[in-house]
Scaffold this motif. Structure first.
Motif, PDB file in Angstrom:
ATOM      1  N   THR B  28      35.692  38.948  46.239  1.00 34.05           N
ATOM      2  CA  THR B  28      36.516  38.762  45.040  1.00 34.05           C
ATOM      3  C   THR B  28      37.094  40.102  44.605  1.00 34.05           C
ATOM      4  O   THR B  28      36.609  41.155  44.997  1.00 34.05           O
ATOM      5  CB  THR B  28      35.687  38.181  43.883  1.00 34.05           C
ATOM      6  N   ASP B  29      38.159  40.062  43.789  1.00 31.75           N
ATOM      7  CA  ASP B  29      38.716  41.313  43.302  1.00 31.75           C
ATOM      8  C   ASP B  29      38.062  41.687  41.969  1.00 31.75           C
ATOM      9  O   ASP B  29      37.103  41.039  41.532  1.00 31.75           O
ATOM     10  CB  ASP B  29      40.240  41.221  43.200  1.00 31.75           C
ATOM     11  N   ASN B  33      38.569  37.048  40.978  1.00 30.80           N
ATOM     12  CA  ASN B  33      39.334  36.050  41.727  1.00 30.80           C
ATOM     13  C   ASN B  33      39.073  36.199  43.216  1.00 30.80           C
ATOM     14  O   ASN B  33      38.914  37.324  43.708  1.00 30.80           O
ATOM     15  CB  ASN B  33      40.835  36.227  41.470  1.00 30.80           C
ATOM     16  N   PHE B  34      39.051  35.057  43.914  1.00 27.18           N
ATOM     17  CA  PHE B  34      38.868  35.108  45.366  1.00 27.18           C
ATOM     18  C   PHE B  34      40.000  35.908  45.989  1.00 27.18           C
ATOM     19  O   PHE B  34      41.178  35.711  45.683  1.00 27.18           O
ATOM     20  CB  PHE B  34      38.860  33.686  45.941  1.00 27.18           C
ATOM     21  N   PHE B  35      39.628  36.813  46.900  1.00 29.83           N
ATOM     22  CA  PHE B  35      40.665  37.624  47.554  1.00 29.83           C
ATOM     23  C   PHE B  35      40.745  37.336  49.052  1.00 29.83           C
ATOM     24  O   PHE B  35      41.814  37.095  49.595  1.00 29.83           O
ATOM     25  CB  PHE B  35      40.379  39.103  47.310  1.00 29.83           C
TER      26      PHE B  35
END
Lengths: 311, 284
Positions: B28-29, B33-35
């Motif tokens: 995640t960032d 959020n999923f990266f």
């Protein structure tokens, strides 16, 4: 450019039936996905090791190099659980040197003969080579077929030459190298397999390649030959043995080949009288994997003595 | 323009590879959020990386020290031109802040620093020894071979390279496991190494869980030394596993300050060299 298929070759191809190349490819891809763990892996590695024809076929072979190869064959590693290999494989001139070390042991002496690897000398000199190797003590002879004659459709000539070599062998086991890389198609490989098997004795071998060309044993051409052996066995009851050679370097590859044997020919072929690996680098890889399994730690390559770097 | 989602890969033997098992872990960032999915390497991936390192190591050690210096310096040039991208990666794909910009510039300085040592450490670590017989007696250094690196969590780029640089300066090759929580800078580093002149396989970068790989790092006999940032438990496991193969283990604390100038030193180079002493007869 291949010559136009001759009538004789055409008839043989029709007799033995065609090969479904796409089907073969599909099938052999599956072999590489089998999950082989722990007990079966150990069994496979030991079995593969006991099937190795430890080979040195170099211009630079010396009696000393052959002697160290023989010692390596007799005792691949100091761990007592590591078995001996099946045979050492050398040039005819080196047979007498190998004999000093392995005669009287379970390790056999194989010798390539018949103008290996091209086979392009007169039949008379090829037969003389075979007789010399046998009288020097070779237990097994690896011959190459006359590919030029095969592709030109002179099938009778090819088969007659195999018969002539077979007679010259006497009691020695014969291995017939088809050199699959030069036969161009799967249909030809199947046809050549049958051509050889029709005259071979039970326990004689057909072999994929010399290991001297860029095209080596692959699961694909190996499978074509295994299928031919199975069909021949079911039709005649004669059990022909198999030897892939060239390009088999890793333990994993060896296990894939054994999976192919087990699933095509069954357990009866999982013995070194019916199946061999022609290899040199493979031996150290197998020992390395076995030691890794025994000690639980991945081994460094310098833990093992060098064998030859022939294939 | 639509944004193309990226598949981060490990850098092994000069090629970009996924883990052999195909396992991945989500990354995640900074905002959660999923990266991307990051490869979760296993023992087999480590073994492959060791093989790649073995293949490349001999050639790298044979390069002249001057050539190794040039190649390391060139690496600094390659990284500097992409420093903004790297700084963003260090700040977990937020906007680069002072901390991440400082980390990237400190990393570049350190590469240049060790590039300078490449053709000088031998003069410092080697020696001509006085002996009471008619011999020249001199001591030279040789690289130990393949070195395992376990990177810290607190400075994913600077910490990783501070461990790697002294090792490769003397001609060793490296198999490194990147920071678990922040592996992305190591992924980018791999892409930059690929465009530098460093031969493929000299530095191999893996990502994944440390617990999957710790035992293999410790026991793999082909790995000749380990430089690890490890807590007490990990350090014990590494040293016990390494004992069988007489592997050199250098442990650094997880609280290490990677910006400290004490890392700019020739001693980390010595940690991963062997001394070879030669007796050469001279006339009476």
């Amino acid at each position: 450019m291949l010559p136009k298929t001759s009538p004789a070759l055409r008839r043989l191809l029709d007799d033995v039936g065609p090969v479904d190349e796409a089907g073969i490819q599909e099938r052999v891809t599956k072999y590489t996905t089998r999950s082989i763990k722990h007990g079966s892996k150990l069994f496979g590695l030991r079995l593969a090791l006991s099937m190795v024809d430890l080979t040195t076929l170099e211009g630079g072979d010396t009696p000393g190099k052959v002697a160290s190869l023989c010692r390596k064959a007799l005792r691949p590693h100091h761990a007592p659980s590591i078995p001996q290999v099946a045979a050492v494989c050398v040039y005819p001139s080196m047979v007498k040197h190998a004999a000093k070390h392995v005669k009287g042991t379970a390790v056999r002496i194989a010798s390539v003969a018949t103008a290996f690897p091209s086979g392009q000398t007169p039949l008379k000199s090829r037969l003389a080579e075979v007789r010399a190797a046998v009288s020097d003590g070779a237990d097994e002879i690896d011959m190459v077929i006359n590919r030029g004659a095969f592709l030109a459709g002179e099938l009778q000539l090819v088969q007659d030459e195999i018969v002539a070599v077979l007679e010259a062998c006497g009691d020695a086991t014969l291995k017939v190298i088809l050199e699959t890389g030069e036969l161009a198609t799967c249909d030809n490989i199947r046809a050549a397999s049958f051509l050889a098997m029709q005259v071979l004795r039970p326990g004689d071998f057909i072999k994929t390649s010399t290991g001297k060309t860029s095209a080596n044993a692959t699961l694909g051409n190996h499978q074509v030959m295994l299928d031919a052996i199975r069909d021949h066995f079911l039709a005649t009851g004669t059990a022909i043995a198999m030897k892939p050679a060239g390009g088999i370097r890793t333990a994993k590859q060896a296990l894939h080949f054994l999976v192919a044997v087990k699933e095509t020919l069954g357990d009866a072929w999982l013995t070194n009288t019916r199946y061999r690996f022609g290899a040199s680098a493979l031996l150290n890889e197998l020992v390395r994997q076995l030691e890794t399994q025994r000690t639980g730690a991945y081994q460094a390559p310098w833990t093992f003595t060098e064998d030859s770097t022939g294939y | 323009m639509q944004k193309i989602p990226k598949t981060p890969k490990c850098y092994v033997g000069g090629a970009f590879v996924r883990s052999e098992s195909g396992r991945v872990a989500p990354l995640t960032d900074y905002a959660g959020n999923f990266f991307a999915n990051i490869p979760r390497c296993g023992a087999k991936d480590l073994r492959n990386a060791v093989q790649a390192a073995a293949k490349a190591g001999a050639g790298w050690a044979k390069r002249t020290p001057y050539n190794r210096a040039q190649i390391l310096y060139r690496l600094a040039e390659m990284i500097e031109s992409r420093s903004a991208e790297l700084a963003a990666a260090v700040s977990d794909r937020g906007s680069p802040d002072l901390q991440s910009i400082t980390e990237v510039s400190a990393t570049i300085s350190r590469i240049v620093y060790f590039a300078g040592w490449a053709d000088k450490y031998e003069q410092v670590l080697g020696s001509v020894n006085p002996v009471s017989s008619p011999h020249f007696n001199f001591t030279l250094t040789e690289p130990v071979g393949i070195v395992g690196v376990l990177a810290p969590e607190n400075a994913p780029l600077l910490g990783l390279l501070t461990l790697i640089l002294p090792i490769i300066t003397s001609g060793n090759s490296v198999v490194a496991l990147a920071s678990r929580s922040r592996p992305y800078p190591a992924i980018l580093l791999g892409e930059m190494l690929a465009t530098s002149d460093l031969p493929g396989g000299v530095v191999n970068l893996l990502t994944g869980e440390r617990k999957d790989l710790l035992a293999t790092f410790a026991t793999h006999q082909h790995i000749r030394a380990i430089a690890a940032v490890a807590d007490h438990a990990d350090a014990t496991a590494l040293e016990q596993g390494a004992a069988e193969s007489l592997k050199r283990v250098k442990i650094l604390s997880p609280q290490t300050d990677w910006f400290s100038p004490k890392h700019d030193s020739v001693w980390p180079i010595r940690d991963f060299t062997e001394a070879k002493t030669v007796w050469h007869p001279i006339g009476s």
